[in-house]
Design an enzyme around this catalytic site. Sequence first.
Site, PDB file in Angstrom:
ATOM      1  CG  ASP A  31      -1.877  -0.981   1.373  1.00  0.00           C
ATOM      2  OD1 ASP A  31      -1.540  -2.084   1.796  1.00  0.00           O
ATOM      3  OD2 ASP A  31      -3.025  -0.688   1.010  1.00  0.00           O
ATOM      4  CG  ASP A 117      -6.427  -4.868   0.370  1.00  0.00           C
ATOM      5  OD1 ASP A 117      -6.289  -5.594   1.363  1.00  0.00           O
ATOM      6  OD2 ASP A 117      -5.719  -3.862   0.160  1.00  0.00           O
TER       7      ASP A 117
HETATM    8  O1  LIG Z   1      -4.665  -2.536   2.360  1.00  0.00           O
HETATM    9  C1  LIG Z   1      -4.730  -2.866   3.489  1.00  0.00           C
HETATM   10  C2  LIG Z   1      -5.124  -1.874   4.481  1.00  0.00           C
HETATM   11  O2  LIG Z   1      -5.075  -0.621   3.871  1.00  0.00           O
HETATM   12  C3  LIG Z   1      -4.368  -4.269   3.808  1.00  0.00           C
HETATM   13  O3  LIG Z   1      -3.769  -4.809   2.669  1.00  0.00           O
HETATM   14  C4  LIG Z   1      -5.567  -5.077   4.112  1.00  0.00           C
HETATM   15  O4  LIG Z   1      -6.250  -4.552   5.181  1.00  0.00           O
HETATM   16  C5  LIG Z   1      -5.206  -6.550   4.295  1.00  0.00           C
HETATM   17  O5  LIG Z   1      -5.129  -6.908   5.600  1.00  0.00           O
HETATM   18  P1  LIG Z   1      -6.019  -8.055   6.224  1.00  0.00           P
HETATM   19  O6  LIG Z   1      -5.966  -9.212   5.282  1.00  0.00           O
HETATM   20  O7  LIG Z   1      -5.355  -8.310   7.523  1.00  0.00           O
HETATM   21  O8  LIG Z   1      -7.412  -7.504   6.339  1.00  0.00           O
END
Ligand SMILES: O=C(CO)[C@H](O)[C@H](O)COP(=O)(O)O
Length: 166
Positions: A31, A117
């Site tokens: 990110d 995501d």
């Molecule tokens: O982009 C994101 C936050 O901005 C992370 O990639 C996303 O939250 C992934 O994390 P998780 O799989 O733990 O939810």
Amino acid sequence: MLKPKIAPSMLSSDFANLAMLKCGADWLHLDIMSLFTGNWGELVQRIKLKSMWPGVALKPGTNIEEVYPLLDGEDSVEMVLCMTVDPGFGGQKFMPEMMNKVHALRKKYPSLDIEVDGGLGPSTIDMAASAGANCIVAGSLVFGASDPAHVISLMRKSIENAQGVG
Ligand SMILES: O=C(CO)[C@H](O)[C@H](O)COP(=O)(O)O
């Protein structure tokens, strides 16, 4: 069939241990959040000239209609990421209502790479895959697993099943 692409999110990673690269991931997701105010068409062209793929990410509060001009025009993007949590940090709860966007995109663009995501795990992956997502970003799930390769292969399987393959 659209190739499943599994992208562990580096936000949840230990940068001193990037063994994930050997666990069958297709992409690594990083990110970088910033506000873009320049010329969109020029940016897309410059990315393509470097033989890279331009994509665009939609925050949960952004309407799907806003992305159509970026897909239909001459300087079109090649992937849309539908955020299923508010961007910022890992470990948040998946927003199932975002699946409407994924579904609408898949209906209109059968061969587009559509990524999700945030909050992806065993209880949400099938929902995302059936709505039409073929690219999955996962942070906590992959980096918290004792067997990341197995988790990645399960996610791939879920996408293949949703596409009626495998
Ligand atoms: O982009 C994101 C936050 O901005 C992370 O990639 C996303 O939250 C992934 O994390 P998780 O799989 O733990 O939810």
